[in-house]
Design a protein around this motif. Structure first.
Motif, PDB file in Angstrom:
ATOM      1  N   GLU A  44       0.824  -1.208   0.000  1.00 56.62           N
ATOM      2  CA  GLU A  44       0.000   0.000   0.000  1.00 56.62           C
ATOM      3  C   GLU A  44       0.862   1.262   0.000  1.00 56.62           C
ATOM      4  OE1 GLU A  44      -2.321  -0.812   3.430  1.00 56.62           O
ATOM      5  OE2 GLU A  44      -3.612  -2.267   2.392  1.00 56.62           O
ATOM      6  N   ALA A  45       1.986   1.212   0.714  1.00 56.69           N
ATOM      7  CA  ALA A  45       2.894   2.361   0.733  1.00 56.69           C
ATOM      8  C   ALA A  45       3.476   2.614  -0.658  1.00 56.69           C
ATOM      9  CB  ALA A  45       4.018   2.140   1.740  1.00 56.69           C
ATOM     10  N   ILE A  46       3.771   1.545  -1.392  1.00 55.19           N
ATOM     11  CA  ILE A  46       4.288   1.680  -2.760  1.00 55.19           C
ATOM     12  C   ILE A  46       3.236   2.335  -3.654  1.00 55.19           C
ATOM     13  CG2 ILE A  46       4.951   0.370  -4.823  1.00 55.19           C
ATOM     14  CD1 ILE A  46       6.264  -1.669  -2.872  1.00 55.19           C
ATOM     15  N   LEU A  47       1.996   1.863  -3.568  1.00 54.24           N
ATOM     16  CA  LEU A  47       0.933   2.403  -4.420  1.00 54.24           C
ATOM     17  C   LEU A  47       0.627   3.860  -4.078  1.00 54.24           C
ATOM     18  CD1 LEU A  47      -1.561  -0.610  -4.568  1.00 54.24           C
ATOM     19  CD2 LEU A  47       0.096   0.122  -6.291  1.00 54.24           C
ATOM     20  N   GLU A  48       0.840   4.243  -2.824  1.00 52.55           N
ATOM     21  CA  GLU A  48       0.585   5.618  -2.416  1.00 52.55           C
ATOM     22  C   GLU A  48       1.764   6.539  -2.715  1.00 52.55           C
ATOM     23  OE1 GLU A  48      -0.313   5.106   1.684  1.00 52.55           O
ATOM     24  OE2 GLU A  48      -2.287   4.194   1.316  1.00 52.55           O
ATOM     25  N   HIS A  90      11.981 -16.340 -11.817  1.00 50.32           N
ATOM     26  CA  HIS A  90      12.554 -17.086 -12.939  1.00 50.32           C
ATOM     27  C   HIS A  90      12.497 -16.360 -14.280  1.00 50.32           C
ATOM     28  CE1 HIS A  90      12.997 -20.613 -10.400  1.00 50.32           C
ATOM     29  NE2 HIS A  90      11.755 -20.455  -9.987  1.00 50.32           N
ATOM     30  N   ASP A  91      11.604 -15.385 -14.442  1.00 50.81           N
ATOM     31  CA  ASP A  91      11.486 -14.701 -15.718  1.00 50.81           C
ATOM     32  C   ASP A  91      11.025 -13.259 -15.517  1.00 50.81           C
ATOM     33  OD1 ASP A  91      11.514 -14.331 -18.452  1.00 50.81           O
ATOM     34  OD2 ASP A  91       9.466 -15.077 -18.734  1.00 50.81           O
ATOM     35  N   PRO A  92      11.801 -12.488 -14.757  1.00 52.00           N
ATOM     36  CA  PRO A  92      11.362 -11.117 -14.422  1.00 52.00           C
ATOM     37  C   PRO A  92      11.402 -10.186 -15.624  1.00 52.00           C
ATOM     38  CG  PRO A  92      13.598 -11.488 -13.648  1.00 52.00           C
ATOM     39  CD  PRO A  92      13.120 -12.817 -14.167  1.00 52.00           C
ATOM     40  N   ALA A  93      10.419  -9.306 -15.681  1.00 56.04           N
ATOM     41  CA  ALA A  93      10.392  -8.261 -16.709  1.00 56.04           C
ATOM     42  C   ALA A  93      10.786  -6.929 -16.078  1.00 56.04           C
ATOM     43  CB  ALA A  93       8.997  -8.158 -17.322  1.00 56.04           C
ATOM     44  N   ARG A  94      11.364  -6.074 -16.877  1.00 60.33           N
ATOM     45  CA  ARG A  94      11.788  -4.765 -16.370  1.00 60.33           C
ATOM     46  C   ARG A  94      10.595  -3.814 -16.446  1.00 60.33           C
ATOM     47  NH1 ARG A  94      16.709  -2.349 -15.429  1.00 60.33           N
ATOM     48  NH2 ARG A  94      16.801  -0.087 -15.707  1.00 60.33           N
ATOM     49  N   ARG A  95       9.730  -3.917 -15.456  1.00 61.62           N
ATOM     50  CA  ARG A  95       8.507  -3.109 -15.450  1.00 61.62           C
ATOM     51  C   ARG A  95       7.979  -3.031 -14.028  1.00 61.62           C
ATOM     52  NH1 ARG A  95       4.201  -6.501 -14.651  1.00 61.62           N
ATOM     53  NH2 ARG A  95       4.514  -8.703 -15.169  1.00 61.62           N
ATOM     54  N   SER A  96       7.079  -2.100 -13.801  1.00 57.03           N
ATOM     55  CA  SER A  96       6.368  -2.030 -12.536  1.00 57.03           C
ATOM     56  C   SER A  96       5.161  -2.958 -12.629  1.00 57.03           C
ATOM     57  CB  SER A  96       5.907  -0.599 -12.256  1.00 57.03           C
ATOM     58  OG  SER A  96       5.145  -0.543 -11.075  1.00 57.03           O
ATOM     59  N   PHE A  97       4.955  -3.802 -11.644  1.00 62.58           N
ATOM     60  CA  PHE A  97       3.874  -4.780 -11.729  1.00 62.58           C
ATOM     61  C   PHE A  97       2.900  -4.707 -10.552  1.00 62.58           C
ATOM     62  CE2 PHE A  97       7.283  -6.700  -9.336  1.00 62.58           C
ATOM     63  CZ  PHE A  97       6.625  -7.233  -8.248  1.00 62.58           C
ATOM     64  N   LEU A  98       3.271  -3.994  -9.482  1.00 63.13           N
ATOM     65  CA  LEU A  98       2.415  -3.972  -8.299  1.00 63.13           C
ATOM     66  C   LEU A  98       1.229  -3.040  -8.533  1.00 63.13           C
ATOM     67  CD1 LEU A  98       2.476  -5.304  -5.480  1.00 63.13           C
ATOM     68  CD2 LEU A  98       3.297  -3.135  -4.598  1.00 63.13           C
ATOM     69  N   THR A  99       0.028  -3.583  -8.475  1.00 59.07           N
ATOM     70  CA  THR A  99      -1.208  -2.833  -8.700  1.00 59.07           C
ATOM     71  C   THR A  99      -2.187  -3.129  -7.576  1.00 59.07           C
ATOM     72  OG1 THR A  99      -2.234  -4.641  -9.950  1.00 59.07           O
ATOM     73  CG2 THR A  99      -0.895  -3.052 -11.202  1.00 59.07           C
ATOM     74  N   GLU A 100      -3.303  -2.415  -7.598  1.00 61.44           N
ATOM     75  CA  GLU A 100      -4.366  -2.706  -6.624  1.00 61.44           C
ATOM     76  C   GLU A 100      -4.847  -4.144  -6.764  1.00 61.44           C
ATOM     77  OE1 GLU A 100      -5.525  -1.048  -4.186  1.00 61.44           O
ATOM     78  OE2 GLU A 100      -4.949   1.045  -4.514  1.00 61.44           O
TER      79      GLU A 100
END
Length: 227
Positions: A36-40, A179-189
């Protein structure tokens, strides 16, 4: 056979709280607060990718630890007549005499070998293990469950296929991140919702498995209320 890993697992387990669900919920709470701190936007940008991965990976690790500790709890708390007939199904491996001598020298209990051989890295593997102890299967039992919340007696908790899907999606995301990370932001609600759904499935599991433990308690073990 990795004896060091088995002995370290025994040592680590002794440092955790007595109740597996309390251990899980402590880490889950940290993960959801961090998410939640990341999303805020309350986290420094340079640490965001690290914390995003940590939120999911740490939660799934806590889930795995919960089910492993509950598996161990069945062996420590239940009557041997309940779990011994199921051991061959859980651990069909055979050992030669040299391996048995090593087990003896390392003072490893045979049930620790059974625990070490199990994996709880996805919903199917969790079901495969605990279906041996729950007549209807673990997930079916959780999804048909109704539980009254102690802190709010008028609130009756129920579970749905969405909760199970959330747990599966959380495992899948952890697998991707490792095992297969993408270079992107993925954390969402939506990811946070799935973390809560995962926790809800663990809570349901705790209700179901708690009943199994109570109904099959080894009579030679003193009950907490007997003191």
């Amino acid at each position: 056979m990795d004896y060091k890993q088995i002995l370290q697992a025994r040592k680590n387990r002794k440092t955790r709280l007595a109740r597996p669900f309390k251990n899980f919920f402590e880490i889950f709470s940290q993960c959801t607060r961090a998410g939640e701190a990341i999303l805020e936007g309350n986290i420094a940008p340079e640490f965001m990718p690290l914390l995003e991965r940590s939120v999911v990976i740490s939660e799934v690790t806590a889930i795995e630890v919960y089910y492993r500790d509950m598996f161990d709890f069945i062996f420590r708390y239940c009557s041997p007549s309940f779990f011994e007939p199921k051991l061959k199904l859980l651990h069909p491996e055979k050992y030669d005499i040299a391996e048995l001598v090593s087990v003896y020298r390392h003072q490893i209990h045979p049930l620790e070998l059974v625990i070490a051989a199990q994996s709880f890295q996805n919903v199917d593997r969790i079901e495969k293990v605990f279906s041996k102890f729950v007549d209807k299967g673990l997930w079916s039992s959780v999804l048909s469950l109704q539980a009254r919340v102690k802190e709010s007696p008028d609130n009756i908790a129920t579970w749905s296929n969405d909760d199970l899907s959330g747990l599966k999606a959380t495992f899948d995301l952890r697998h991707e991140l490792i095992h297969d990370p993408a270079r992107r932001s993925f954390l969402t609600e939506d990811v946070i919702v799935k973390l809560w759904q995962s926790a809800h499935m663990v809570f349901g599991s705790d209700v179901v498995l708690g009943k199994v433990l109570t109904e099959n308690r080894d009579p030679t073990i003193p009950n907490e209320t007997d003191a």
